[in-house]
Design a protein around this motif. Sequence first.
Motif, PDB file in Angstrom:
ATOM      1  N   MET A  17      23.634 -59.070   8.488  1.00 54.95           N
ATOM      2  CA  MET A  17      22.855 -59.997   9.301  1.00 54.95           C
ATOM      3  C   MET A  17      21.942 -59.299  10.294  1.00 54.95           C
ATOM      4  SD  MET A  17      25.286 -63.184   9.942  1.00 54.95           S
ATOM      5  CE  MET A  17      25.957 -64.075   8.557  1.00 54.95           C
ATOM      6  N   ALA A  18      21.982 -57.971  10.364  1.00 47.98           N
ATOM      7  CA  ALA A  18      21.134 -57.231  11.289  1.00 47.98           C
ATOM      8  C   ALA A  18      20.704 -55.933  10.619  1.00 47.98           C
ATOM      9  CB  ALA A  18      21.896 -56.933  12.573  1.00 47.98           C
ATOM     10  N   PRO A  19      19.556 -55.392  11.000  1.00 51.05           N
ATOM     11  CA  PRO A  19      19.151 -54.096  10.453  1.00 51.05           C
ATOM     12  C   PRO A  19      20.020 -52.980  11.043  1.00 51.05           C
ATOM     13  CG  PRO A  19      17.571 -54.825  12.082  1.00 51.05           C
ATOM     14  CD  PRO A  19      18.558 -55.941  11.906  1.00 51.05           C
ATOM     15  N   SER A  20      19.932 -51.819  10.429  1.00 52.99           N
ATOM     16  CA  SER A  20      20.668 -50.656  10.886  1.00 52.99           C
ATOM     17  C   SER A  20      19.738 -49.458  10.803  1.00 52.99           C
ATOM     18  CB  SER A  20      21.903 -50.444  10.009  1.00 52.99           C
ATOM     19  OG  SER A  20      22.647 -49.336  10.455  1.00 52.99           O
ATOM     20  N   SER A  21      20.181 -48.327  11.283  1.00 53.65           N
ATOM     21  CA  SER A  21      19.358 -47.128  11.173  1.00 53.65           C
ATOM     22  C   SER A  21      20.125 -46.029  10.443  1.00 53.65           C
ATOM     23  CB  SER A  21      18.910 -46.641  12.552  1.00 53.65           C
ATOM     24  OG  SER A  21      20.022 -46.276  13.325  1.00 53.65           O
ATOM     25  N   LEU A  22      19.370 -45.149   9.822  1.00 56.74           N
ATOM     26  CA  LEU A  22      19.944 -44.024   9.078  1.00 56.74           C
ATOM     27  C   LEU A  22      20.069 -42.838  10.022  1.00 56.74           C
ATOM     28  CD1 LEU A  22      20.770 -42.789   6.300  1.00 56.74           C
ATOM     29  CD2 LEU A  22      18.394 -42.096   6.067  1.00 56.74           C
ATOM     30  N   THR A  23      21.235 -42.261  10.076  1.00 56.04           N
ATOM     31  CA  THR A  23      21.466 -41.075  10.883  1.00 56.04           C
ATOM     32  C   THR A  23      21.544 -39.873   9.940  1.00 56.04           C
ATOM     33  OG1 THR A  23      22.727 -42.376  12.459  1.00 56.04           O
ATOM     34  CG2 THR A  23      23.005 -39.999  12.562  1.00 56.04           C
ATOM     35  N   VAL A  24      20.718 -38.882  10.180  1.00 57.56           N
ATOM     36  CA  VAL A  24      20.708 -37.672   9.350  1.00 57.56           C
ATOM     37  C   VAL A  24      21.092 -36.504  10.242  1.00 57.56           C
ATOM     38  CG1 VAL A  24      19.337 -36.175   7.868  1.00 57.56           C
ATOM     39  CG2 VAL A  24      18.915 -38.637   7.875  1.00 57.56           C
ATOM     40  N   LEU A  25      22.164 -35.828   9.890  1.00 59.07           N
ATOM     41  CA  LEU A  25      22.609 -34.670  10.658  1.00 59.07           C
ATOM     42  C   LEU A  25      21.667 -33.497  10.392  1.00 59.07           C
ATOM     43  CD1 LEU A  25      26.441 -35.024  10.045  1.00 59.07           C
ATOM     44  CD2 LEU A  25      25.070 -35.899  11.939  1.00 59.07           C
ATOM     45  N   PRO A  26      21.345 -32.680  11.384  1.00 58.15           N
ATOM     46  CA  PRO A  26      20.317 -31.643  11.226  1.00 58.15           C
ATOM     47  C   PRO A  26      20.749 -30.365  10.503  1.00 58.15           C
ATOM     48  CG  PRO A  26      21.134 -31.650  13.458  1.00 58.15           C
ATOM     49  CD  PRO A  26      21.798 -32.807  12.756  1.00 58.15           C
ATOM     50  N   ALA A  27      21.939 -30.292   9.973  1.00 58.62           N
ATOM     51  CA  ALA A  27      22.400 -29.079   9.287  1.00 58.62           C
ATOM     52  C   ALA A  27      21.646 -28.860   7.973  1.00 58.62           C
ATOM     53  CB  ALA A  27      23.893 -29.176   9.015  1.00 58.62           C
ATOM     54  N   ASN A  28      21.081 -27.675   7.787  1.00 55.08           N
ATOM     55  CA  ASN A  28      20.368 -27.286   6.556  1.00 55.08           C
ATOM     56  C   ASN A  28      19.253 -28.260   6.179  1.00 55.08           C
ATOM     57  OD1 ASN A  28      22.130 -25.099   6.203  1.00 55.08           O
ATOM     58  ND2 ASN A  28      23.626 -26.430   5.218  1.00 55.08           N
ATOM     59  N   ARG A  29      18.482 -28.738   7.111  1.00 56.49           N
ATOM     60  CA  ARG A  29      17.468 -29.749   6.840  1.00 56.49           C
ATOM     61  C   ARG A  29      16.076 -29.261   7.179  1.00 56.49           C
ATOM     62  NH1 ARG A  29      20.180 -33.785   4.098  1.00 56.49           N
ATOM     63  NH2 ARG A  29      22.260 -33.604   4.854  1.00 56.49           N
ATOM     64  N   VAL A  30      15.098 -29.881   6.509  1.00 54.16           N
ATOM     65  CA  VAL A  30      13.701 -29.712   6.869  1.00 54.16           C
ATOM     66  C   VAL A  30      13.486 -30.613   8.075  1.00 54.16           C
ATOM     67  CG1 VAL A  30      11.342 -30.100   6.112  1.00 54.16           C
ATOM     68  CG2 VAL A  30      13.054 -29.301   4.484  1.00 54.16           C
ATOM     69  N   ILE A  31      12.936 -30.069   9.130  1.00 54.41           N
ATOM     70  CA  ILE A  31      12.743 -30.846  10.345  1.00 54.41           C
ATOM     71  C   ILE A  31      11.252 -31.114  10.523  1.00 54.41           C
ATOM     72  CG2 ILE A  31      13.070 -30.892  12.838  1.00 54.41           C
ATOM     73  CD1 ILE A  31      15.755 -30.676  11.633  1.00 54.41           C
ATOM     74  N   ASN A  32      10.871 -32.360  10.540  1.00 52.86           N
ATOM     75  CA  ASN A  32       9.511 -32.775  10.865  1.00 52.86           C
ATOM     76  C   ASN A  32       9.580 -33.131  12.342  1.00 52.86           C
ATOM     77  OD1 ASN A  32       6.929 -33.765  10.850  1.00 52.86           O
ATOM     78  ND2 ASN A  32       7.412 -35.598   9.701  1.00 52.86           N
ATOM     79  N   SER A  33       9.814 -34.350  12.681  1.00 53.53           N
ATOM     80  CA  SER A  33      10.184 -34.722  14.043  1.00 53.53           C
ATOM     81  C   SER A  33      11.656 -35.140  14.019  1.00 53.53           C
ATOM     82  CB  SER A  33       9.310 -35.856  14.555  1.00 53.53           C
ATOM     83  OG  SER A  33       9.422 -36.967  13.708  1.00 53.53           O
ATOM     84  N   MET A  34      12.102 -35.581  12.836  1.00 56.96           N
ATOM     85  CA  MET A  34      13.496 -35.925  12.589  1.00 56.96           C
ATOM     86  C   MET A  34      13.908 -35.215  11.300  1.00 56.96           C
ATOM     87  SD  MET A  34      14.543 -37.961  14.965  1.00 56.96           S
ATOM     88  CE  MET A  34      15.964 -38.835  14.359  1.00 56.96           C
ATOM     89  N   PRO A  35      15.202 -34.952  11.106  1.00 57.33           N
ATOM     90  CA  PRO A  35      15.644 -34.311   9.853  1.00 57.33           C
ATOM     91  C   PRO A  35      15.349 -35.192   8.640  1.00 57.33           C
ATOM     92  CG  PRO A  35      17.392 -34.282  11.492  1.00 57.33           C
ATOM     93  CD  PRO A  35      16.301 -35.144  12.032  1.00 57.33           C
ATOM     94  N   VAL A  36      14.960 -34.553   7.526  1.00 60.52           N
ATOM     95  CA  VAL A  36      14.661 -35.275   6.283  1.00 60.52           C
ATOM     96  C   VAL A  36      15.964 -35.549   5.545  1.00 60.52           C
ATOM     97  CG1 VAL A  36      13.424 -35.131   4.104  1.00 60.52           C
ATOM     98  CG2 VAL A  36      12.384 -34.226   6.169  1.00 60.52           C
TER      99      VAL A  36
END
Length: 128
Positions: A17-36
């Motif tokens: 019934m409500a939207p949610s957000s995706l949380t991406v942990l920054p380990a081994n990730r390409v970082i733009n402004s947020m981890p991919v």
Amino acid sequence: MGMCVCGGALLSCSFGMAPSSLTVLPANRVINSMPVATIMDNIPMVNILPFGMCSSMANPQVAAATAAALGVLTPMPCIPVIPAPWVPGSPTVLIANYPALNNSCKLMCAWAGVIQISNPGTTNIQVP
């Protein structure tokens, strides 16, 4: 081409019934402004946060509350149960040896909900 999904992307569930957000942990990730994100960012309560209230009769809590209310659908708090990774992903773009997540990917909840990406969190990275 699809858009790459980053941490903070907006998610929706067909029974939530409500939207949610995706949380991406920054380990081994390409970082733009947020981890991919990758297809393996599917862990409930870590990557996938609750969608408010759940209205799926496949959810045992909803079924019990509905039975107690004499058949009147009674939504209960959402606790996602995710048995498999996002599909299909972008197999030609690998991040930490997993396919990248794009905005057309879907995720199935064990309570029959289909989780999809409403807003990928970025508009400047395209993946096939």
